[in-house]
Design an enzyme around this catalytic site. Structure first.
Site, mmCIF file in Angstrom:
data_model
loop_
_atom_site.group_PDB
_atom_site.id
_atom_site.type_symbol
_atom_site.label_atom_id
_atom_site.label_comp_id
_atom_site.label_asym_id
_atom_site.label_seq_id
_atom_site.Cartn_x
_atom_site.Cartn_y
_atom_site.Cartn_z
ATOM 1 N N GLY A 81 -5.119 -1.164 -8.156
ATOM 2 C CA GLY A 81 -6.374 -0.480 -7.898
ATOM 3 C C GLY A 81 -6.619 0.610 -8.923
ATOM 4 O O GLY A 81 -5.852 0.778 -9.881
ATOM 5 N N ALA A 82 -7.680 1.363 -8.737
ATOM 6 C CA ALA A 82 -7.990 2.500 -9.609
ATOM 7 C C ALA A 82 -8.866 3.466 -8.841
ATOM 8 O O ALA A 82 -9.626 3.067 -7.953
ATOM 9 C CB ALA A 82 -8.693 2.038 -10.881
ATOM 10 N N LYS A 93 -5.798 6.882 -12.251
ATOM 11 C CA LYS A 93 -5.022 6.330 -11.151
ATOM 12 C C LYS A 93 -4.012 7.372 -10.695
ATOM 13 O O LYS A 93 -3.748 8.336 -11.399
ATOM 14 C CB LYS A 93 -4.309 5.047 -11.586
ATOM 15 C CG LYS A 93 -5.280 3.880 -11.819
ATOM 16 C CD LYS A 93 -4.637 2.671 -12.477
ATOM 17 C CE LYS A 93 -3.328 2.244 -11.879
ATOM 18 N NZ LYS A 93 -3.439 1.959 -10.432
ATOM 19 N N GLY A 95 -4.026 8.438 -7.189
ATOM 20 C CA GLY A 95 -4.435 9.074 -5.943
ATOM 21 C C GLY A 95 -3.437 8.857 -4.821
ATOM 22 O O GLY A 95 -3.297 9.683 -3.924
ATOM 23 N N GLY A 96 -2.706 7.749 -4.904
ATOM 24 C CA GLY A 96 -1.666 7.465 -3.914
ATOM 25 C C GLY A 96 -0.296 7.968 -4.321
ATOM 26 O O GLY A 96 0.663 7.852 -3.549
ATOM 27 N N GLU A 102 3.335 2.645 -11.559
ATOM 28 C CA GLU A 102 2.193 1.789 -11.858
ATOM 29 C C GLU A 102 2.015 1.612 -13.362
ATOM 30 O O GLU A 102 1.744 0.503 -13.845
ATOM 31 C CB GLU A 102 0.924 2.371 -11.237
ATOM 32 C CG GLU A 102 0.849 2.246 -9.729
ATOM 33 C CD GLU A 102 -0.339 2.977 -9.125
ATOM 34 O OE1 GLU A 102 -0.647 2.700 -7.955
ATOM 35 O OE2 GLU A 102 -0.948 3.814 -9.811
ATOM 36 N N LYS A 120 -16.106 3.238 -7.462
ATOM 37 C CA LYS A 120 -15.095 3.671 -8.436
ATOM 38 C C LYS A 120 -15.569 3.533 -9.880
ATOM 39 O O LYS A 120 -14.903 4.017 -10.799
ATOM 40 C CB LYS A 120 -13.802 2.863 -8.239
ATOM 41 C CG LYS A 120 -13.238 2.916 -6.828
ATOM 42 C CD LYS A 120 -12.872 4.313 -6.423
ATOM 43 C CE LYS A 120 -12.395 4.390 -4.979
ATOM 44 N NZ LYS A 120 -11.177 3.607 -4.725
#
Length: 221
Positions: A81-82, A93, A95-96, A102, A120
């Site tokens: 994701g992004a 990237k 946020g998690g 990654e 996004k």
């Protein structure tokens, strides 16, 4: 959210039998992993390289065989994701909190596909706070250097304590405003002693799958 589900499941169509697949982190790629789990149950043979402990738990629960990055020479395809993607396919990237793993997995991959919803996509990066991964030792000095440049760093916390990445680092989320030159900013941040990695992912994505109201579109360079 339907947009995330559409994008995530569309990405699974690019996975072929026998592939080594990088499994990203986040709420959109969650649907990719769920779909891959269904395909594995129906006979698909793949090996996954996980980017986070959360992803590892999900993939293992779905019967996806996992191998470590150290066990493979290269990864055929990584789906991730992004938090933001600009017109040049540069992204933010992390946020998690999995940005280091990654990026390592992405760099080892022959192809990278990002899955996002429409929100996004941006003209310029910088509205989303940029994660900067730092070692805990002396992180306050990195924080001070970022303050002096005007980036308003915020130490990420969880349950009242500093958030720790899977590699036991801290994250400073910085507010940069519009990023005119992602390459230059990344290089400057990496030059600060104590900075491990930044959430700027530059020249990595080969394609972006964007979830829309009723479908998912594939955008390539």
């Amino acid at each position: 959210m339907i947009q995330k589900k559409l994008a995530g499941e569309k990405a699974a169509e690019f996975v072929e039998d026998g592939m080594i697949v990088g499994l990203g982190s986040g709420s959109t790629v969650y649907y990719t992993i769920q779909k891959l789990g269904e395909l594995v149950k129906n006979g698909l043979h793949i090996k996954g390289v996980s980017t986070s402990s959360r992803t590892s738990s999900l993939a293992a629960s779905l019967g996806i065989q996992l191998v470590s990055l150290n066990e493979v020479e290269k990864i055929d395809l990584t789906i991730d994701g992004a938090d933001e993607v600009d017109r040049n396919f540069n992204g933010i990237k992390g946020g998690g909190g999995a940005l280091l793993f990654e990026k390592m997995v992405a760099k080892a991959s022959a192809k990278n596909i990002w899955v996002v919803d429409q929100s996004k996509r941006v003209n310029a990066l910088g509205s989303f706070p940029l994660p900067v991964e730092v070692i805990p030792f002396g992180y306050t000095h990195v924080n001070k250097a970022l303050q002096e440049i005007g980036f308003k760093p915020v130490l990420r916390t969880e349950n009242g304590e500093p958030f720790q990445t899977d590699s036991h680092h801290y994250i400073l989320d910085i507010h940069t405003g519009s990023i005119d030159d992602p390459h230059a900013l990344h290089q400057w941040l990496k030059s600060l002693t104590g900075v491990v990695e930044t959430g700027l992912f530059i020249d990595i994505a080969d394609a972006v799958i964007v979830g829309e109201k009723q479908t998912a579109s594939i955008v390539t360079k």
